[in-house]
Motif scaffolding. Structure first.
Motif, PDB file in Angstrom:
ATOM      1  N   UNK A 315      20.632 -43.834  63.741  1.00  0.00           N
ATOM      2  CA  UNK A 315      20.609 -42.494  63.164  1.00  0.00           C
ATOM      3  C   UNK A 315      19.332 -42.223  62.364  1.00  0.00           C
ATOM      4  N   UNK A 316      18.181 -42.381  62.968  1.00  0.00           N
ATOM      5  CA  UNK A 316      16.959 -42.000  62.239  1.00  0.00           C
ATOM      6  C   UNK A 316      16.910 -40.481  62.086  1.00  0.00           C
ATOM      7  N   UNK A 317      16.270 -40.022  61.043  1.00  0.00           N
ATOM      8  CA  UNK A 317      16.199 -38.581  60.800  1.00  0.00           C
ATOM      9  C   UNK A 317      15.054 -37.979  61.606  1.00  0.00           C
ATOM     10  N   UNK A 318      15.050 -36.670  61.755  1.00  0.00           N
ATOM     11  CA  UNK A 318      13.919 -35.996  62.371  1.00  0.00           C
ATOM     12  C   UNK A 318      12.701 -36.128  61.451  1.00  0.00           C
ATOM     13  N   UNK A 319      11.534 -36.260  62.028  1.00  0.00           N
ATOM     14  CA  UNK A 319      10.329 -36.430  61.219  1.00  0.00           C
ATOM     15  C   UNK A 319      10.028 -37.900  60.997  1.00  0.00           C
ATOM     16  N   UNK A 320       9.446 -38.221  59.843  1.00  0.00           N
ATOM     17  CA  UNK A 320       9.005 -39.584  59.572  1.00  0.00           C
ATOM     18  C   UNK A 320      10.143 -40.440  59.009  1.00  0.00           C
ATOM     19  N   UNK A 321      10.199 -41.677  59.474  1.00  0.00           N
ATOM     20  CA  UNK A 321      11.122 -42.687  58.964  1.00  0.00           C
ATOM     21  C   UNK A 321      10.310 -43.919  58.575  1.00  0.00           C
ATOM     22  N   UNK A 322      10.630 -44.500  57.443  1.00  0.00           N
ATOM     23  CA  UNK A 322       9.930 -45.684  56.958  1.00  0.00           C
ATOM     24  C   UNK A 322      10.910 -46.860  56.908  1.00  0.00           C
ATOM     25  N   UNK A 323      10.433 -48.043  57.337  1.00  0.00           N
ATOM     26  CA  UNK A 323      11.287 -49.216  57.349  1.00  0.00           C
ATOM     27  C   UNK A 323      10.556 -50.405  56.731  1.00  0.00           C
ATOM     28  N   UNK A 324      11.337 -51.293  56.130  1.00  0.00           N
ATOM     29  CA  UNK A 324      10.793 -52.557  55.650  1.00  0.00           C
ATOM     30  C   UNK A 324      11.904 -53.603  55.664  1.00  0.00           C
ATOM     31  N   UNK A 325      11.480 -54.882  55.623  1.00  0.00           N
ATOM     32  CA  UNK A 325      12.418 -55.998  55.584  1.00  0.00           C
ATOM     33  C   UNK A 325      12.431 -56.599  54.189  1.00  0.00           C
ATOM     34  N   UNK A 326      13.599 -56.958  53.733  1.00  0.00           N
ATOM     35  CA  UNK A 326      13.755 -57.690  52.484  1.00  0.00           C
ATOM     36  C   UNK A 326      14.263 -59.084  52.846  1.00  0.00           C
ATOM     37  N   UNK A 327      13.375 -60.051  52.860  1.00  0.00           N
ATOM     38  CA  UNK A 327      13.760 -61.413  53.221  1.00  0.00           C
ATOM     39  C   UNK A 327      14.285 -62.129  51.982  1.00  0.00           C
ATOM     40  N   UNK A 328      15.487 -62.717  52.101  1.00  0.00           N
ATOM     41  CA  UNK A 328      16.160 -63.333  50.952  1.00  0.00           C
ATOM     42  C   UNK A 328      16.272 -64.839  51.177  1.00  0.00           C
ATOM     43  N   UNK A 329      15.878 -65.629  50.160  1.00  0.00           N
ATOM     44  CA  UNK A 329      16.048 -67.081  50.205  1.00  0.00           C
ATOM     45  C   UNK A 329      17.488 -67.426  49.824  1.00  0.00           C
ATOM     46  N   UNK A 330      17.891 -68.675  50.103  1.00  0.00           N
ATOM     47  CA  UNK A 330      19.245 -69.092  49.752  1.00  0.00           C
ATOM     48  C   UNK A 330      19.425 -69.207  48.234  1.00  0.00           C
ATOM     49  N   UNK A 331      18.323 -69.283  47.466  1.00  0.00           N
ATOM     50  CA  UNK A 331      18.430 -69.334  46.010  1.00  0.00           C
ATOM     51  C   UNK A 331      18.378 -67.946  45.376  1.00  0.00           C
ATOM     52  N   UNK A 332      18.357 -66.891  46.198  1.00  0.00           N
ATOM     53  CA  UNK A 332      18.398 -65.527  45.671  1.00  0.00           C
ATOM     54  C   UNK A 332      17.050 -64.856  45.545  1.00  0.00           C
ATOM     55  N   UNK A 333      15.943 -65.591  45.624  1.00  0.00           N
ATOM     56  CA  UNK A 333      14.626 -64.969  45.588  1.00  0.00           C
ATOM     57  C   UNK A 333      14.409 -64.157  46.851  1.00  0.00           C
ATOM     58  N   UNK A 334      13.579 -63.135  46.756  1.00  0.00           N
ATOM     59  CA  UNK A 334      13.342 -62.288  47.933  1.00  0.00           C
ATOM     60  C   UNK A 334      11.901 -61.800  47.952  1.00  0.00           C
ATOM     61  N   UNK A 335      11.503 -61.327  49.153  1.00  0.00           N
ATOM     62  CA  UNK A 335      10.168 -60.814  49.355  1.00  0.00           C
ATOM     63  C   UNK A 335      10.224 -59.702  50.391  1.00  0.00           C
ATOM     64  N   UNK A 336       9.410 -58.654  50.170  1.00  0.00           N
ATOM     65  CA  UNK A 336       9.397 -57.516  51.092  1.00  0.00           C
ATOM     66  C   UNK A 336       8.284 -57.660  52.126  1.00  0.00           C
ATOM     67  N   UNK A 337       8.549 -57.165  53.324  1.00  0.00           N
ATOM     68  CA  UNK A 337       7.531 -57.069  54.353  1.00  0.00           C
ATOM     69  C   UNK A 337       6.669 -55.835  54.105  1.00  0.00           C
ATOM     70  N   UNK A 338       5.640 -55.683  54.891  1.00  0.00           N
ATOM     71  CA  UNK A 338       4.904 -54.440  54.892  1.00  0.00           C
ATOM     72  C   UNK A 338       5.773 -53.334  55.475  1.00  0.00           C
ATOM     73  N   UNK A 339       5.477 -52.082  55.070  1.00  0.00           N
ATOM     74  CA  UNK A 339       6.245 -50.932  55.561  1.00  0.00           C
ATOM     75  C   UNK A 339       5.737 -50.549  56.957  1.00  0.00           C
TER      76      UNK A 339
END
Length: 339
Positions: A315-339
């Motif tokens: 269900x992407x919207x009409x127009x621009x859609x932005x996506x990114x990944x939030x990678x989560x470690x097993x200890x709870x730390x996380x890091x974002x990908x590029x958009x």
């Protein structure tokens, strides 16, 4: 070759029907991959050649007579990548080369036609191996190479401008947390010391115990937490147990892209290696600033290897859609990908 049932051990296949010394013509270099046992054996007809077994008589067969006739190709150092088995074998009397097989006769072929390849290991999405060629100066010398199944490349030039690695003490060289551990002497620069590689030039590192040109003769690597090995620092304490702990990234080599597919948005991403990865949260935004979670993808990387992933936004919207990944470690730390 034999198999064990609940009640007894029986012969799965009598490969060599004669009464030949097993040390000379026995079964060797066994490697189980995806419930199939690959090994080398001599039937006194084809020489020591590539064979496989599913544990049954009918399923224990010669894969290919790589060095035709009674001569032996001596296949060894099996490693799997993307359903293909990579190994060293000789198809003539000039030494071993890198071969690849899918388990069939037609699918068993020379992959890299350079003499004297040895010690193969899978690290992430690559097969690493040593080869008697320095690509930088085209001189002979054992250097570290790699392949992703399509492109073959030199990973590390251990001794620039001259011939390569002086020697190695062949031992159990394990892959642990996305790194291959081994020893080598880079021609008297550091002596015979421990090294490890993640398959990149920058990620191929020396772990020196006895500084300078002297050797520590690091061997007996054991992939536990941390990496353990025996070594000699050159003092009076002699050979002792050492540990090596590296700061390991949960994932490496993340590639991420999004494609429009009719009314859907298809997200594709992959990793080279994964260690202690809990998974990926898929996030969506209308302006590239405020993001909301729209799904979760569980990790698929096993034993430090990378994996390929897809996710569909229905269900992407009409127009621009932005996506990114939030990678989560097993200890709870996380890091974002590029958009």
């Amino acid at each position: 070759i034999s198999k064990q049932t609940q009640t007894c051990t029986i012969i799965a296949k009598n490969i060599n029907t004669g009464d030949t010394d097993a040390l000379k013509r026995g079964i060797k270099n066994l490697k189980a991959i995806s419930n199939v046992l690959y090994f080398a054996a001599d039937d006194e007809v084809n020489g020591t050649e590539l064979r496989k077994s599913d544990g049954n008589n009918a399923g224990t067969v010669l894969v290919k007579d790589i060095y035709p006739g009674a001569s032996s190709s001596n296949p060894q150092w099996f490693a799997e990548l993307n359903g293909q088995i990579y190994f060293d074998a000789a198809n003539d009397n000039t030494g071993g080369r890198l071969f690849r097989t899918n388990g069939t006769t037609a699918g068993t072929n020379l992959f890299f036609n350079i003499q004297s390849t040895f010690l193969h290991a899978r690290v992430g999405n690559k097969i690493l191996f040593f080869c008697y060629l320095n690509a930088i100066n085209n001189q002979n010398g054992f250097e570290l190479w790699g392949t992703d199944g399509t492109t073959t490349f030199q990973v590390k030039d251990f001794v620039p401008c001259i011939e390569g690695v002086g020697y190695m003490f062949i031992d159990n060289f394990p892959v642990y947390q996305g790194r291959w551990y081994f020893n080598l002497d880079n021609d008297g620069i550091n002596g015979l010391e421990a090294w490890s590689s993640d398959g990149t030039t920058a990620g191929t590192m020396l772990h020196e115990v006895n500084p300078g040109v002297a050797s520590s003769f690091s061997t007996n690597f054991l992939g536990v937490n941390p990496m353990l090995f025996s070594s000699d620092d050159g003092t009076t304490i002699g050979r002792e147990l050492y540990s090596l702990s590296l700061s390991v990234l949960p994932i490496t080599g993340l590639e991420f892209n999004v494609q429009k597919q009719n009314t859907l948005a298809l997200l594709n991403f992959k990793t080279n290696t994964e260690i202690n990865n809990k998974g990926f949260v898929i996030e969506h935004s209308l302006n590239g600033i405020a993001f909301d979670s729209i799904g979760f993808v569980a990790p698929k990387g096993i034993n430090g290897n990378g994996a390929t992933y897809t996710f569909t936004d229905a269900k992407p919207v009409d127009g621009k859609n932005y996506y990114r990944l939030k990678q989560i470690d097993i200890d709870g730390h996380y890091k974002y990908s590029n958009i």
